[in-house]
Enzyme design. Structure first.
Site, PDB file in Angstrom:
ATOM      1  N   LYS A 112       0.841  -1.476  -0.086  1.00 29.02           N
ATOM      2  CA  LYS A 112      -0.172  -0.038   0.024  1.00 29.02           C
ATOM      3  C   LYS A 112       0.956   1.175  -0.049  1.00 29.02           C
ATOM      4  CE  LYS A 112      -4.434  -1.344   1.668  1.00 29.02           C
ATOM      5  NZ  LYS A 112      -5.481  -1.277   2.500  1.00 29.02           N
ATOM      6  N   LYS A 195      -4.314 -10.122  -6.938  1.00 22.72           N
ATOM      7  CA  LYS A 195      -5.440 -10.342  -6.131  1.00 22.72           C
ATOM      8  C   LYS A 195      -6.441  -9.284  -6.469  1.00 22.72           C
ATOM      9  CE  LYS A 195      -5.596  -8.275  -2.205  1.00 22.72           C
ATOM     10  NZ  LYS A 195      -5.364  -7.895  -0.797  1.00 22.72           N
ATOM     11  N   LYS A 198      -9.990  -3.701  -4.446  1.00 28.72           N
ATOM     12  CA  LYS A 198     -10.778  -2.230  -4.932  1.00 28.72           C
ATOM     13  C   LYS A 198      -9.946  -1.276  -5.502  1.00 28.72           C
ATOM     14  CE  LYS A 198     -13.156  -2.670  -0.255  1.00 28.72           C
ATOM     15  NZ  LYS A 198     -12.756  -2.639   0.981  1.00 28.72           N
TER      16      LYS A 198
HETATM   17  P1  TYM Z   1     -10.475  -5.402   3.763  1.00 31.49           P
HETATM   18  O1  TYM Z   1     -11.263  -4.589   4.045  1.00 31.49           O
HETATM   19  O2  TYM Z   1      -9.057  -5.422   2.524  1.00 31.49           O
HETATM   20  O3  TYM Z   1     -10.904  -6.639   3.086  1.00 31.49           O
HETATM   21  C1  TYM Z   1     -12.247  -7.244   3.869  1.00 31.49           C
HETATM   22  C2  TYM Z   1     -12.269  -8.780   3.770  1.00 31.49           C
HETATM   23  O4  TYM Z   1     -12.041  -9.309   2.464  1.00 31.49           O
HETATM   24  C3  TYM Z   1     -11.132 -10.090   2.049  1.00 31.49           C
HETATM   25  N1  TYM Z   1     -10.714  -9.987   0.826  1.00 31.49           N
HETATM   26  C4  TYM Z   1     -10.355 -11.183  -0.043  1.00 31.49           C
HETATM   27  N2  TYM Z   1     -10.558 -12.327  -0.033  1.00 31.49           N
HETATM   28  C5  TYM Z   1     -10.539 -13.074  -0.752  1.00 31.49           C
HETATM   29  N3  TYM Z   1      -9.895 -12.668  -2.380  1.00 31.49           N
HETATM   30  C6  TYM Z   1      -9.734 -11.239  -2.353  1.00 31.49           C
HETATM   31  N4  TYM Z   1      -9.194 -10.952  -3.331  1.00 31.49           N
HETATM   32  C7  TYM Z   1     -10.081 -10.506  -1.185  1.00 31.49           C
HETATM   33  N5  TYM Z   1     -10.001  -8.989  -1.045  1.00 31.49           N
HETATM   34  C8  TYM Z   1     -10.096  -8.998   0.357  1.00 31.49           C
HETATM   35  C9  TYM Z   1     -10.066  -9.728   3.386  1.00 31.49           C
HETATM   36  O5  TYM Z   1      -9.207 -10.966   3.749  1.00 31.49           O
HETATM   37  C10 TYM Z   1     -10.789  -9.450   4.464  1.00 31.49           C
HETATM   38  O6  TYM Z   1     -11.315 -10.404   5.050  1.00 31.49           O
HETATM   39  N6  TYM Z   1      -7.398  -5.356   7.767  1.00 31.49           N
HETATM   40  C11 TYM Z   1      -8.832  -5.879   7.287  1.00 31.49           C
HETATM   41  C12 TYM Z   1      -9.972  -5.075   8.129  1.00 31.49           C
HETATM   42  C13 TYM Z   1      -9.754  -5.333   9.141  1.00 31.49           C
HETATM   43  C14 TYM Z   1     -10.039  -6.769   9.913  1.00 31.49           C
HETATM   44  C15 TYM Z   1     -10.054  -6.261  11.553  1.00 31.49           C
HETATM   45  C16 TYM Z   1     -10.432  -7.706   9.649  1.00 31.49           C
HETATM   46  C17 TYM Z   1      -9.787  -4.391  10.403  1.00 31.49           C
HETATM   47  N7  TYM Z   1      -9.842  -5.031  11.608  1.00 31.49           N
HETATM   48  C18 TYM Z   1     -10.225  -7.373  12.447  1.00 31.49           C
HETATM   49  C19 TYM Z   1     -10.688  -8.941  10.571  1.00 31.49           C
HETATM   50  C20 TYM Z   1     -10.540  -8.599  12.111  1.00 31.49           C
HETATM   51  C21 TYM Z   1      -8.875  -5.388   5.687  1.00 31.49           C
HETATM   52  O7  TYM Z   1      -8.147  -4.440   5.263  1.00 31.49           O
HETATM   53  O8  TYM Z   1      -9.901  -5.919   4.990  1.00 31.49           O
END
Ligand code: TYM
Length: 333
Positions: A112, A195, A198
């Site tokens: 990032k 991957k 967004k």
């Molecule tokens: P974020 O917002 O990037 O993504 C949310 C969830 O979607 C999953 N994900 C994917 N899974 C499969 N293939 C993909 N291409 C893909 N892109 C995204 C992510 O693995 C995630 O589960 N840091 C986290 C948010 C967060 C969080 C937490 C999660 C903050 N605090 C506590 C669990 C527990 C994040 O950026 O997810």
């Protein structure tokens, strides 16, 4: 089974198929087995600049997506992170527990921040400590996420372990990642080695949960593939990342394994397979998109669900934070 589940999604724009198959879809079944807590993690979102009005809209939209996908706010706790101050307070304590060397290994920060690390926000760097606080504030035992969050979960366990050791307590559990389903890492439709995300500049690389029937059909039709027909077993996909991705998506959307999908579609050309995949994806995603539109039409309805959730989350987290203060040696107010 028992325990507490915590997970969250950042409100940084429309959610895509990766967010759904890697995370949200898997949360639904957990609601009946665990105490579930699902947050819209807006404090994580601002580690990169967000337009304030767009952030408000996205926050409501992510909450609406949880509900539209099947999260029941009467069963699971659904709230917005910034409405529960204990997250930031525990994150500060974890800033003082986590080591710089640990943060330096985080691949998401490297991705990032890109080349211009000096210009990245300090928040982006300590982001994994806030994520650990989200989870441990509720002493969560299980965290359902996509594969890309695995490293952050390992850091969470390291923080819990170091806190317990430093203070001679067994206060925090070491949470387990739940990386579930047939599509734990959904790849870009344009490049099977990247991957789905967004931030990809090409909208054709991902399917958003709010895409129309025509958009879904077009994106799948134009998805990159190779010229060979589908093999009969998963080993036949090992050198074919785009084919593997579409088969995994098909499997996850239909609740099958990749083996089962290949068993039924062996020898098919992608033109045929993509038509079936489109029908399946439209059938699953369009009703969710329609429900998100319906729910977000009533912003005050969503705000009410979220403020009730925040109240419950504050009631759960405050006593735990108070105990942490005692353990650390802060005086009681
Ligand atoms: P974020 O917002 O990037 O993504 C949310 C969830 O979607 C999953 N994900 C994917 N899974 C499969 N293939 C993909 N291409 C893909 N892109 C995204 C992510 O693995 C995630 O589960 N840091 C986290 C948010 C967060 C969080 C937490 C999660 C903050 N605090 C506590 C669990 C527990 C994040 O950026 O997810």
């Amino acid at each position: 089974m028992s325990g507490t589940v915590f997970s969250g999604v950042q409100p940084t724009g429309d959610l895509h198929l990766g967010n759904y198959l890697g995370a949200i879809k898997n949360w639904i079944a957990l609601q009946d087995q665990y105490d579930c807590i699902f947050s819209v993690v807006d404090m994580h979102a601002i580690t990169q600049f967000q337009d304030p009005a767009a952030l408000r809209d996205s926050t409501r939209k992510v909450a609406a997506t949880y509900i539209a996908a099947g999260i029941d706010p009467d069963k699971a706790l659904l709230f917005v992170q910034s409405q529960v101050p204990a997250h930031a307070e525990l994150a500060w304590i974890f800033n003082c527990v986590a080591r710089i060397g640990w943060l330096n290994r985080m691949t998401q920060f490297k991705d990032k921040a890109g080349k211009n690390r000096e210009k990245a926000s300090a928040g982006l760097y300590v982001y994994p400590n806030l994520m650990a606080a989200d989870i441990l504030l509720y002493k969560a035992t299980h965290v359902p996420v996509g594969e890309d969050q695995k490293q952050h979960l390992e850091l969470t366990r390291d923080i819990a372990q170091k806190f317990n050791t430093d203070f001679g307590s067994e206060f925090f559990p070491l949470p387990e990642p739940l990386i579930m389903g047939a599509a734990t890492r959904v790849m870009s439709l344009k490049d099977g080695t990247k991957k789905m995300g967004k931030s990809d500049p090409s909208a054709a690389s991902r399917i958003d949960l709010t895409d129309s029937v025509d958009e879904i059909a077009k994106k799948i039709r134009k998805a990159r593939t190779d010229p060979d027909p589908l093999p009969g077993a998963v080993e036949g996909l090992s050198e074919r990342p785009e084919a593997r991705n579409l088969v995994s998506i098909f499997a996850a959307l239909s609740g099958q394994t990749a083996e089962q999908v290949l068993g039924r579609h062996e020898g098919e050309q992608f033109s045929t397979f993509k038509a079936d995949l489109t029908e399946l994806a439209v059938g699953v995603l369009v009703p969710i998109g329609d429900e998100v539109a319906r729910l977000t039409d009533d912003a005050s309805g969503i705000d009410k669900i979220l403020s009730q959730g925040a109240e419950r989350a504050r009631a759960l987290s405050e006593p735990i934070l108070r105990e942490v203060h005692d353990i650390v040696g802060f005086l009681r107010a």
